[in-house]
Design a protein around this motif. Structure first.
Motif, PDB file in Angstrom:
ATOM      1  N   ILE A  95      85.460  16.987 -26.655  1.00 56.55           N
ATOM      2  CA  ILE A  95      86.979  16.826 -26.129  1.00 56.55           C
ATOM      3  C   ILE A  95      87.397  15.284 -26.234  1.00 56.55           C
ATOM      4  N   ASP A 148      93.679  14.858 -26.971  1.00 56.73           N
ATOM      5  CA  ASP A 148      93.736  16.194 -27.095  1.00 56.73           C
ATOM      6  C   ASP A 148      94.625  16.991 -25.828  1.00 56.73           C
ATOM      7  N   ILE A 163      94.976  19.881 -23.565  1.00 61.91           N
ATOM      8  CA  ILE A 163      94.106  20.911 -22.803  1.00 61.91           C
ATOM      9  C   ILE A 163      95.192  21.827 -22.568  1.00 61.91           C
ATOM     10  N   PHE A 197      92.653  23.915 -26.730  1.00 56.74           N
ATOM     11  CA  PHE A 197      93.296  22.510 -26.591  1.00 56.74           C
ATOM     12  C   PHE A 197      93.936  22.509 -28.034  1.00 56.74           C
TER      13      PHE A 197
END
Length: 95
Positions: free
Chosen positions: A38, A42, A44, A75
């Motif tokens: 992650i 990004d 989510i 994501f």
């Protein structure tokens, strides 16, 4: 592992064609989130079957995870929607 993030505002969500989500602004080095790839930037949008509309949803969903299990994370990165399955590491914050 994701210690800072912000809820998408209405315009950002519409541009990404999602109902909501959390824009990641900080991932702790060496954390399970970093190990799961992650990244800052990004967005989510889902944890397992939970829709992530904002940071509060993310907090609740991640507190329910149990170490040793698998978690499905959805994501958006660079305009593309990804769904990946990762092992849950660490200890839950709440009993």
């Amino acid at each position: 592992g994701i210690t800072k993030g912000r809820d998408l505002d209405r315009d950002e969500a519409q541009r990404r064609d999602v109902a909501g989500g959390v824009f990641v602004t900080l991932v702790d080095i060496g954390s399970p989130a970093q190990n799961a790839d992650i990244r800052v930037g990004d967005v989510i949008t889902g944890i397992d079957d939970a829709v992530i509309g904002g940071f509060n949803d993310l907090d609740v969903a991640t507190r329910r995870l149990q170490p040793g299990n698998q978690v499905k994370v959805s994501f958006i990165r660079d305009g593309e929607l990804y769904t990946k399955i990762f092992p849950v590491a660490g200890q839950p914050e709440l009993p």
